[in-house]
Design a protein around this motif. Structure first.
Motif, short mmCIF file in Angstrom:
data_model
loop_
_atom_site.label_atom_id
_atom_site.label_comp_id
_atom_site.label_asym_id
_atom_site.label_seq_id
_atom_site.Cartn_x
_atom_site.Cartn_y
_atom_site.Cartn_z
N HIS A 30 -41.29 63.58 49.03
CA HIS A 30 -41.09 62.19 49.42
C HIS A 30 -41.26 62.05 50.93
N GLU A 31 -42.33 62.63 51.45
CA GLU A 31 -42.61 62.59 52.88
C GLU A 31 -43.93 61.88 53.12
N LYS A 32 -44.00 61.17 54.22
CA LYS A 32 -45.21 60.44 54.62
C LYS A 32 -45.72 59.55 53.49
N ILE A 33 -44.86 58.68 53.01
CA ILE A 33 -45.22 57.77 51.93
C ILE A 33 -44.79 56.35 52.28
N TYR A 34 -45.40 55.39 51.61
CA TYR A 34 -44.95 54.00 51.63
C TYR A 34 -44.57 53.66 50.20
N VAL A 35 -43.34 53.25 50.00
CA VAL A 35 -42.88 52.84 48.68
C VAL A 35 -43.34 51.40 48.48
N CYS A 36 -44.44 51.25 47.76
CA CYS A 36 -45.13 49.96 47.62
C CYS A 36 -44.70 49.24 46.34
N PRO A 37 -44.21 48.00 46.46
CA PRO A 37 -43.85 47.26 45.26
C PRO A 37 -45.10 46.79 44.51
N VAL A 38 -45.00 46.73 43.20
CA VAL A 38 -46.09 46.23 42.35
C VAL A 38 -45.57 44.98 41.65
N TYR A 39 -46.35 43.90 41.72
CA TYR A 39 -45.97 42.63 41.13
C TYR A 39 -46.96 42.21 40.06
#
Length: 85
Positions: A30-39
């Motif tokens: 869980h390094e160098k990530i963007y937790v991107c929401p999905v709609y």
């Protein structure tokens, strides 16, 4: 192989197809990530559910990034589902 800035005056851009593979959370880096929401849709009309998310919200995906999460959050980066009719 990381999320990048969009071109000037481009509001929506395609994301490559992402294969979702289930696994145990503690085995993922869980390094160098963007937790991107999905709609489901780009419309901001979903109602807030008991989970604290919009009913338009589907899930979050972790996208590799060379910038901090705050960078993408400030830009309002999110993914939209492609619904097959």
């Amino acid at each position: 192989m990381v999320i990048g800035e969009s071109l000037p005056k481009i509001l929506f851009d395609c994301l490559p197809i992402i294969k979702l593979k289930p696994g145990e959370m503690d085995k993922f880096l869980h390094e160098k990530i963007y937790v991107c929401p999905v709609y489901k849709t780009s419309a901001r009309r979903g109602t807030l559910s008991t989970t604290g998310h919009s009913t338009n919200y589907v899930l979050s995906i972790e996208l590799p990034s060379d910038k901090p999460q705050k960078h993408w959050i400030n830009r309002g980066v999110a993914c939209l589902c492609q619904l097959d009719d």
